[in-house]
Structures are given as C-alpha cells and as structure tokens.
Design an enzyme around this catalytic site. Sequence first.
Site, PDB file in Angstrom:
ATOM      1  N   ARG A   1       0.853  -1.176   0.000  1.00  0.00           N
ATOM      2  CA  ARG A   1       0.000   0.000   0.000  1.00  0.00           C
ATOM      3  C   ARG A   1       0.891   1.228   0.000  1.00  0.00           C
ATOM      4  NH1 ARG A   1      -4.889  -1.053  -1.875  1.00  0.00           N
ATOM      5  NH2 ARG A   1      -6.086  -2.515  -0.597  1.00  0.00           N
TER       6      ARG A   1
ATOM      7  N   ALA B   1     -10.549  -7.402  -1.392  1.00  0.00           N
ATOM      8  CA  ALA B   1     -11.408  -6.245  -1.648  1.00  0.00           C
ATOM      9  C   ALA B   1     -10.991  -5.570  -2.936  1.00  0.00           C
ATOM     10  CB  ALA B   1     -11.306  -5.241  -0.502  1.00  0.00           C
TER      11      ALA B   1
ATOM     12  N   GLU C   1     -13.456  -9.796  -7.202  1.00  0.00           N
ATOM     13  CA  GLU C   1     -12.227  -9.531  -6.455  1.00  0.00           C
ATOM     14  C   GLU C   1     -11.747 -10.780  -5.714  1.00  0.00           C
ATOM     15  OE1 GLU C   1     -10.250  -6.979  -6.559  1.00  0.00           O
ATOM     16  OE2 GLU C   1     -11.506  -5.638  -7.743  1.00  0.00           O
TER      17      GLU C   1
ATOM     18  N   GLU D   1      -3.230  -7.887 -13.830  1.00  0.00           N
ATOM     19  CA  GLU D   1      -1.956  -7.507 -14.461  1.00  0.00           C
ATOM     20  C   GLU D   1      -1.052  -6.600 -13.621  1.00  0.00           C
ATOM     21  OE1 GLU D   1      -0.660  -5.325 -18.633  1.00  0.00           O
ATOM     22  OE2 GLU D   1      -2.759  -5.875 -18.267  1.00  0.00           O
TER      23      GLU D   1
END
Lengths: 181, 181
Positions: free
Chosen positions: B63, B75, B91, B139
């Site tokens: 993140r 998520a 997801e 991807e």
Amino acid sequence: MDLTEKTVSTEVIYQGNIIDVRKETVQLPNGALSQREIVAHSGAAAVVALTEEGRLVLVRQYRKAVEKALWEIPAGKLDGPEDPLECAKRELAEETGYQAEKWTKLTSIYTTPGFSDEVIHIFLATGLTPDDSGGGGDEDEFVEVGIFSQEEIRAKIRSGELSDAKSLAGLCAFWVAEGEK
Amino acid sequence: MDLTEKTVSTEVIYQGNIIDVRKETVQLPNGALSQREIVAHSGAAAVVALTEEGRLVLVRQYRKAVEKALWEIPAGKLDGPEDPLECAKRELAEETGYQAEKWTKLTSIYTTPGFSDEVIHIFLATGLTPDDSGGGGDEDEFVEVGIFSQEEIRAKIRSGELSDAKSLAGLCAFWVAEGEK
C-alpha cells in the site's frame, strides 16, 4: 515476495486544511510504471470508552462527506505532532464530557490504505467519571452523546446502523482483547 | 437534534483516476459557515472468505500510501455502477483464486467519513472452491494469499499486524453475526 513500489516522481495536487493530495508515479515489482493518488492526513486518535457497568460511550455527529449523522466512537485529529494518547484524552473530554482513570492502547489502524496514509490510534478508556462540561464538542462541533450496552452495540452492528469503520475496528480490537482475558 | 450541514457552495479541486477532491462551504447548525474538504471515491466491496475448516483467506499487498505491505481481507473498487456483490465475487476470484457457493451481506462501512464518501460493502463468502488461476491479482496487482485460523487472525489483531480498518470492521461484523447463531 518483495511487493515494494518505488517512488519515481511526485506531483503536489492540493495542500488543504485537513488533507493534502499528491500523485506519485511508482515502479511496480515487475518494473512497470503506475500512478498512485495519495491523500495525506495528520492522523487521529479514537477511544473505546467503557463504563463501570460495561456500557460504551458513543457520539453522533453529522458527516458532510456522506451526508448523514453517524454514531461513532469518540475520536479526533492529532494536533500536529501531538501524542496520540493526549489527543484521545482531549477528544473524549471535549466530545463526551468524560475523563478516564485508566488508558490502554488497543491498536492502530489504517482507515483506507488504498489512497490515504491516515492512521488512527485506538485506546481503551476505563474508570470513567463525568466532568462538568457535559461534552458536545468544541465551538464548531455539534455532537450528541449516547451510552449503550454492548448488546445494543452488537444490534447496531447487525442492523447496519453502526457503519463507521474505525468504530467497528476499535470494537473488534476491544472484544478480541477481552476474549484473551 | 438536527445536525445537518447545508452546502452553501462547492469548489472542484481535483478530478483524478481513483479519487476526486472538492471543497464545500457549509452552514453549521448554529448558522456559522465552515469548510469541508471531501474526497469522492466510487466505493468498494470486500469479502470475509471462510473455508470449510473455519479458516479465513487474507491477501497481502503493498500500500503505497502507507509504504507498507498489509494483510487485508480481499477487496476492490466498484467498477462504475457495478453491483457490489458482483464486485466482491470478481475480487475474491482475482485476488485469491477462490469461488464461493454462498454469499451473505454482512454490512456496509464508511472508511473515513470525516473526509471521504467511500463506502465498502462487506460480504461473507462460504463454500469456497479454488479455481485454476491461483489468484495473485490482475496484471498490475501483486498479491500474496494467506489462509489463517481465526485464532491466528485474533493474534494478528492483538499484535497490531492486522491493521487495515475494513478488515477489522469486516471481522467485527462477521463475529457479531456468528455470535447471534
């Protein structure tokens, strides 16, 4: 697996009062470039406030971003480099009019790590005593205080009435810590 | 108590890929004017994925906003007007390689209602079967999959290793729903 994304360049988009916004170009683990929009926030502290009777103190306030008044655990932004525990004490007093004898760190959470660095430090406050302010927030803050049993809180979670992420996260950390005792 | 803040004027600050930012001048319940910075987001869906053995499927990804790889429940963002349940199914498959037989809505949360309208719809997925993809994201997504017992998850919450708000909120809603059975 090294998942790190390296910053290639940064563009400042907005410097505001509560948030700053920047756009970063990053290099992914496979070498490809991608963009990350990031909202910088000073961080906050929040309080799971437990009464002697095992009830919890919540506050309800209007949240313009979602156009609704929400029940939440007491919380507020860190004032610059403020110590999170001091912030938690201040916010509990300002919003609810309670002071606490005992403070325990529960956890720290990232509210929305996909696009913001906001971290909220969550504390458990016990040994509550009311001060003479009655809470209700500071000058530009309009806050309603409610005290609920843990079963009432669970009912609010099941019904969806309690929908603020930091509140559910804080209650989760509280109940997990309680379960260990 | 009517806590509503009325919008007096709106200024568009930024229209980005994942987020838009605007500044609103609002009228407070006492008539005074104040500013609200608001980050608009399309919303997301998240999944508490429970195996037959009562274990939970988490994913770990970098993140950039917090410069850390975090363990989280699977998520992802809603694709425009996409149905949240369809998003959750997509997801879960993309990130973990699992499909689920049974889907139950747990709750919807506001991740950070102080400055964003982001809502995350959280579902419980049971009856999991692996597809042949093995997950790992699409991807430009680099995702590690982990399957943990609920006791391991509670240990990660106590240690602070599990620090993503939607994950703790989803687990809270899951455990509260389980406790009712």
